[in-house]
Design a protein around this motif. Structure first.
Motif, PDB file in Angstrom:
ATOM      1  N   MET A  97     -55.865  67.886 -27.112  1.00 18.11           N
ATOM      2  CA  MET A  97     -56.361  67.173 -25.933  1.00 18.11           C
ATOM      3  C   MET A  97     -55.891  65.721 -25.962  1.00 18.11           C
ATOM      4  SD  MET A  97     -60.306  66.912 -24.605  1.00 18.11           S
ATOM      5  CE  MET A  97     -60.698  66.148 -23.037  1.00 18.11           C
ATOM      6  N   LEU A  98     -55.585  65.174 -24.763  1.00 19.49           N
ATOM      7  CA  LEU A  98     -55.137  63.791 -24.705  1.00 19.49           C
ATOM      8  C   LEU A  98     -56.294  62.841 -24.980  1.00 19.49           C
ATOM      9  CD1 LEU A  98     -52.897  63.802 -21.484  1.00 19.49           C
ATOM     10  CD2 LEU A  98     -52.156  63.953 -23.852  1.00 19.49           C
ATOM     11  N   THR A  99     -55.988  61.729 -25.632  1.00 15.00           N
ATOM     12  CA  THR A  99     -56.995  60.698 -25.842  1.00 15.00           C
ATOM     13  C   THR A  99     -57.300  60.017 -24.509  1.00 15.00           C
ATOM     14  OG1 THR A  99     -55.352  58.990 -26.287  1.00 15.00           O
ATOM     15  CG2 THR A  99     -56.114  60.311 -28.165  1.00 15.00           C
ATOM     16  N   THR A 100     -58.383  59.231 -24.500  1.00 14.67           N
ATOM     17  CA  THR A 100     -58.748  58.530 -23.268  1.00 14.67           C
ATOM     18  C   THR A 100     -57.629  57.604 -22.818  1.00 14.67           C
ATOM     19  OG1 THR A 100     -61.085  58.590 -23.899  1.00 14.67           O
ATOM     20  CG2 THR A 100     -60.432  56.990 -22.216  1.00 14.67           C
ATOM     21  N   ALA A 101     -57.042  56.882 -23.768  1.00 13.53           N
ATOM     22  CA  ALA A 101     -55.945  55.960 -23.436  1.00 13.53           C
ATOM     23  C   ALA A 101     -54.746  56.721 -22.875  1.00 13.53           C
ATOM     24  CB  ALA A 101     -55.535  55.167 -24.673  1.00 13.53           C
ATOM     25  N   ALA A 102     -54.423  57.874 -23.500  1.00 17.25           N
ATOM     26  CA  ALA A 102     -53.282  58.670 -23.036  1.00 17.25           C
ATOM     27  C   ALA A 102     -53.552  59.245 -21.645  1.00 17.25           C
ATOM     28  CB  ALA A 102     -52.990  59.790 -24.021  1.00 17.25           C
ATOM     29  N   THR A 103     -54.796  59.635 -21.406  1.00 18.51           N
ATOM     30  CA  THR A 103     -55.168  60.173 -20.088  1.00 18.51           C
ATOM     31  C   THR A 103     -55.031  59.109 -19.012  1.00 18.51           C
ATOM     32  OG1 THR A 103     -56.729  61.715 -21.109  1.00 18.51           O
ATOM     33  CG2 THR A 103     -56.990  61.288 -18.756  1.00 18.51           C
ATOM     34  N   ILE A 104     -55.491  57.895 -19.325  1.00 16.41           N
ATOM     35  CA  ILE A 104     -55.378  56.784 -18.373  1.00 16.41           C
ATOM     36  C   ILE A 104     -53.904  56.465 -18.117  1.00 16.41           C
ATOM     37  CG2 ILE A 104     -55.814  54.322 -18.028  1.00 16.41           C
ATOM     38  CD1 ILE A 104     -58.428  54.698 -19.605  1.00 16.41           C
ATOM     39  N   THR A 105     -53.093  56.485 -19.175  1.00 14.90           N
ATOM     40  CA  THR A 105     -51.665  56.219 -19.030  1.00 14.90           C
ATOM     41  C   THR A 105     -51.009  57.280 -18.160  1.00 14.90           C
ATOM     42  OG1 THR A 105     -51.537  55.138 -21.191  1.00 14.90           O
ATOM     43  CG2 THR A 105     -49.476  55.963 -20.259  1.00 14.90           C
ATOM     44  N   ALA A 106     -51.365  58.550 -18.384  1.00 17.13           N
ATOM     45  CA  ALA A 106     -50.806  59.646 -17.591  1.00 17.13           C
ATOM     46  C   ALA A 106     -51.178  59.489 -16.114  1.00 17.13           C
ATOM     47  CB  ALA A 106     -51.312  60.990 -18.119  1.00 17.13           C
ATOM     48  N   PHE A 107     -52.454  59.168 -15.867  1.00 18.07           N
ATOM     49  CA  PHE A 107     -52.911  58.985 -14.488  1.00 18.07           C
ATOM     50  C   PHE A 107     -52.166  57.829 -13.825  1.00 18.07           C
ATOM     51  CE2 PHE A 107     -55.500  56.662 -11.451  1.00 18.07           C
ATOM     52  CZ  PHE A 107     -55.836  57.667 -10.549  1.00 18.07           C
ATOM     53  N   THR A 108     -52.072  56.715 -14.538  1.00 16.42           N
ATOM     54  CA  THR A 108     -51.432  55.527 -13.979  1.00 16.42           C
ATOM     55  C   THR A 108     -49.960  55.775 -13.694  1.00 16.42           C
ATOM     56  OG1 THR A 108     -52.959  54.118 -15.239  1.00 16.42           O
ATOM     57  CG2 THR A 108     -50.983  53.070 -14.338  1.00 16.42           C
ATOM     58  N   THR A 109     -49.288  56.442 -14.631  1.00 12.79           N
ATOM     59  CA  THR A 109     -47.859  56.699 -14.453  1.00 12.79           C
ATOM     60  C   THR A 109     -47.605  57.560 -13.226  1.00 12.79           C
ATOM     61  OG1 THR A 109     -47.583  56.632 -16.863  1.00 12.79           O
ATOM     62  CG2 THR A 109     -45.759  57.529 -15.578  1.00 12.79           C
ATOM     63  N   ILE A 110     -48.367  58.645 -13.081  1.00 15.36           N
ATOM     64  CA  ILE A 110     -48.190  59.525 -11.918  1.00 15.36           C
ATOM     65  C   ILE A 110     -48.533  58.785 -10.633  1.00 15.36           C
ATOM     66  CG2 ILE A 110     -49.011  61.625 -10.773  1.00 15.36           C
ATOM     67  CD1 ILE A 110     -49.421  62.850 -13.539  1.00 15.36           C
ATOM     68  N   PHE A 111     -49.630  58.016 -10.658  1.00 17.41           N
ATOM     69  CA  PHE A 111     -50.049  57.274  -9.471  1.00 17.41           C
ATOM     70  C   PHE A 111     -48.977  56.285  -9.028  1.00 17.41           C
ATOM     71  CE2 PHE A 111     -52.056  53.679  -7.344  1.00 17.41           C
ATOM     72  CZ  PHE A 111     -52.847  54.315  -6.393  1.00 17.41           C
ATOM     73  N   VAL A 112     -48.414  55.561  -9.995  1.00 14.91           N
ATOM     74  CA  VAL A 112     -47.399  54.562  -9.669  1.00 14.91           C
ATOM     75  C   VAL A 112     -46.128  55.231  -9.153  1.00 14.91           C
ATOM     76  CG1 VAL A 112     -45.892  52.792 -10.638  1.00 14.91           C
ATOM     77  CG2 VAL A 112     -48.300  52.831 -11.250  1.00 14.91           C
ATOM     78  N   MET A 113     -45.754  56.373  -9.745  1.00 10.68           N
ATOM     79  CA  MET A 113     -44.555  57.058  -9.300  1.00 10.68           C
ATOM     80  C   MET A 113     -44.708  57.567  -7.867  1.00 10.68           C
ATOM     81  SD  MET A 113     -42.154  56.774 -11.408  1.00 10.68           S
ATOM     82  CE  MET A 113     -41.163  57.675 -10.240  1.00 10.68           C
ATOM     83  N   ILE A 114     -45.881  58.079  -7.530  1.00 12.39           N
ATOM     84  CA  ILE A 114     -46.098  58.567  -6.163  1.00 12.39           C
ATOM     85  C   ILE A 114     -46.243  57.400  -5.198  1.00 12.39           C
ATOM     86  CG2 ILE A 114     -47.645  59.880  -4.648  1.00 12.39           C
ATOM     87  CD1 ILE A 114     -48.353  61.643  -7.029  1.00 12.39           C
ATOM     88  N   ASP A 115     -46.960  56.349  -5.632  1.00 17.81           N
ATOM     89  CA  ASP A 115     -47.170  55.146  -4.817  1.00 17.81           C
ATOM     90  C   ASP A 115     -47.822  55.489  -3.472  1.00 17.81           C
ATOM     91  OD1 ASP A 115     -47.130  52.601  -3.774  1.00 17.81           O
ATOM     92  OD2 ASP A 115     -44.985  52.635  -3.286  1.00 17.81           O
ATOM     93  N   PRO A 116     -49.066  56.006  -3.479  1.00 17.55           N
ATOM     94  CA  PRO A 116     -49.738  56.362  -2.219  1.00 17.55           C
ATOM     95  C   PRO A 116     -49.767  55.255  -1.168  1.00 17.55           C
ATOM     96  CG  PRO A 116     -50.972  57.194  -4.089  1.00 17.55           C
ATOM     97  CD  PRO A 116     -49.902  56.305  -4.651  1.00 17.55           C
ATOM     98  N   PRO A 117     -50.046  53.983  -1.547  1.00 22.38           N
ATOM     99  CA  PRO A 117     -50.032  52.935  -0.506  1.00 22.38           C
ATOM    100  C   PRO A 117     -48.676  52.814   0.182  1.00 22.38           C
ATOM    101  CG  PRO A 117     -51.104  52.124  -2.489  1.00 22.38           C
ATOM    102  CD  PRO A 117     -50.471  53.420  -2.852  1.00 22.38           C
ATOM    103  N   GLY A 118     -47.603  52.998  -0.591  1.00 20.99           N
ATOM    104  CA  GLY A 118     -46.265  52.906  -0.020  1.00 20.99           C
ATOM    105  C   GLY A 118     -45.933  54.043   0.920  1.00 20.99           C
ATOM    106  N   LEU A 119     -46.679  55.155   0.818  1.00 13.23           N
ATOM    107  CA  LEU A 119     -46.451  56.304   1.689  1.00 13.23           C
ATOM    108  C   LEU A 119     -47.120  56.139   3.052  1.00 13.23           C
ATOM    109  CD1 LEU A 119     -46.935  59.273  -0.823  1.00 13.23           C
ATOM    110  CD2 LEU A 119     -44.780  58.474   0.160  1.00 13.23           C
ATOM    111  N   VAL A 120     -48.067  55.203   3.152  1.00 13.27           N
ATOM    112  CA  VAL A 120     -48.846  55.049   4.385  1.00 13.27           C
ATOM    113  C   VAL A 120     -47.965  54.822   5.612  1.00 13.27           C
ATOM    114  CG1 VAL A 120     -50.497  53.575   5.593  1.00 13.27           C
ATOM    115  CG2 VAL A 120     -50.987  54.346   3.272  1.00 13.27           C
ATOM    116  N   PRO A 121     -47.091  53.797   5.622  1.00 12.01           N
ATOM    117  CA  PRO A 121     -46.282  53.587   6.828  1.00 12.01           C
ATOM    118  C   PRO A 121     -45.335  54.737   7.119  1.00 12.01           C
ATOM    119  CG  PRO A 121     -45.545  52.154   5.042  1.00 12.01           C
ATOM    120  CD  PRO A 121     -46.828  52.766   4.594  1.00 12.01           C
ATOM    121  N   LEU A 122     -44.861  55.416   6.081  1.00 11.08           N
ATOM    122  CA  LEU A 122     -43.949  56.540   6.277  1.00 11.08           C
ATOM    123  C   LEU A 122     -44.683  57.730   6.881  1.00 11.08           C
ATOM    124  CD1 LEU A 122     -42.054  56.249   2.885  1.00 11.08           C
ATOM    125  CD2 LEU A 122     -41.357  55.371   5.103  1.00 11.08           C
ATOM    126  N   PHE A 123     -45.894  57.988   6.395  1.00 10.43           N
ATOM    127  CA  PHE A 123     -46.697  59.080   6.949  1.00 10.43           C
ATOM    128  C   PHE A 123     -47.011  58.812   8.420  1.00 10.43           C
ATOM    129  CE2 PHE A 123     -50.853  61.022   7.877  1.00 10.43           C
ATOM    130  CZ  PHE A 123     -50.563  62.350   7.617  1.00 10.43           C
TER     131      PHE A 123
END
Length: 211
Positions: A1-27
C-alpha cells in the motif's frame, strides 16, 4: 500500500497533468450552444472514456514496457523529462495553445467532443499516460495499485464536477485567474518531474550496483 505522502504525490501529479482549471475554457468552447443537459451528457461521456483509458494504462502499461524491453528506471528518467517539458509548456502557456488548437479542430456543430478532443488528448494525453505507468510501477502490491486507481478515479470525478461548474468557474476566475492557476500547477509539476528523474537515476544506480 502507498504511504500517505506517496498517495498525496500520486494525487497531485495526476491532478496537475490533467489541469482541470485549464480545461474550463476549452470545455466551454467545445460545448458552446449546447443546453445544460447536453453539456452534462458530454461531460459524462468524456469522463467515462478517460477513466477507461486511465485504467488501461494503469493495468497494462507495465506489460507494454516489458514487451518492448524498457526498464522502469529508464522510463522514470524519460518520463520525468517529458513531464518537465510539459511543466515548461504550462508555465509559458504553450500547452494551452496546443489544447486550444485541438479544440478548434473539433469545433463542428455535428461533432461530439466527448471522445475527441476531450477524452483524448485533452484529459488523457501523453504526459498523463506516462504518469500513470510510472505510478503503477511504484505501487507496492495490489493495495498500492488499488490506491493509485482510487486516486485516478477521484481526479476524474473532480474533472466531471469542474465540467458541470465550468460556466461559473469561467466567470469567477476569468482569463487571468485561469492563467495564473495553470502557471502555479506548472511549477508543482516541474518539481515532481525533477523528483521522477532523481528517483530514476538512483534506481538505475542501485540496479547497476546489484548487477
Amino acid at each position: 500500500m502507498l504511504t500517505t505522502a506517496a498517495t498525496i504525490t500520486a494525487f497531485t501529479t495526476i491532478f496537475v497533468m490533467i489541469d482541470p482549471p485549464g480545461l474550463v475554457p476549452l470545455f466551454l468552447a467545445l460545448t458552446h450552444g449546447m443546453t445544460p443537459k447536453q453539456r452534462r451528457t458530454v461531460a459524462i461521456r468524456a469522463c467515462i472514456v478517460s477513466a477507461g483509458l486511465m485504467m488501461f494504462f494503469l493495468f497494462l502499461g507495465q506489460a507494454v514496457l516489458d514487451f518492448i524491453g524498457i526498464s522502469i528506471p529508464a522510463f522514470r528518467i524519460a518520463g520525468g523529462i517529458l513531464l518537465f517539458i510539459t511543466a515548461l509548456d504550462m508555465l509559458f502557456e504553450r500547452r494551452q495553445t496546443r489544447r486550444r488548437t485541438s479544440a478548434e479542430d473539433a469545433l463542428d456543430p455535428g461533432h461530439d467532443p466527448s471522445v475527441f478532443p476531450l477524452g483524448i488528448p485533452l484529459i488523457v494525453g501523453p504526459g498523463l499516460i506516462t504518469t500513470l505507468i510510472l505510478l503503477a510501477s511504484t505501487a507496492s502490491g495490489p493495495l498500492g495499485l488499488a490506491t493509485v486507481v482510487a486516486v485516478a478515479l477521484i481526479n476524474i470525478a473532480i474533472v466531471f464536477v469542474t465540467f458541470l461548474a465550468a460556466p461559473r468557474i469561467g466567470r469567477f476566475l476569468g482569463t487571468t485567474g485561469l492563467s495564473v492557476m495553470t502557471r502555479l500547477l506548472g511549477m508543482f509539476l516541474a518539481a515532481l518531474a525533477v523528483q521522477f528523474i532523481i528517483d530514476g537515476i538512483i534506481s538505475a544506480g542501485l540496479t547497476g550496483a546489484a548487477g
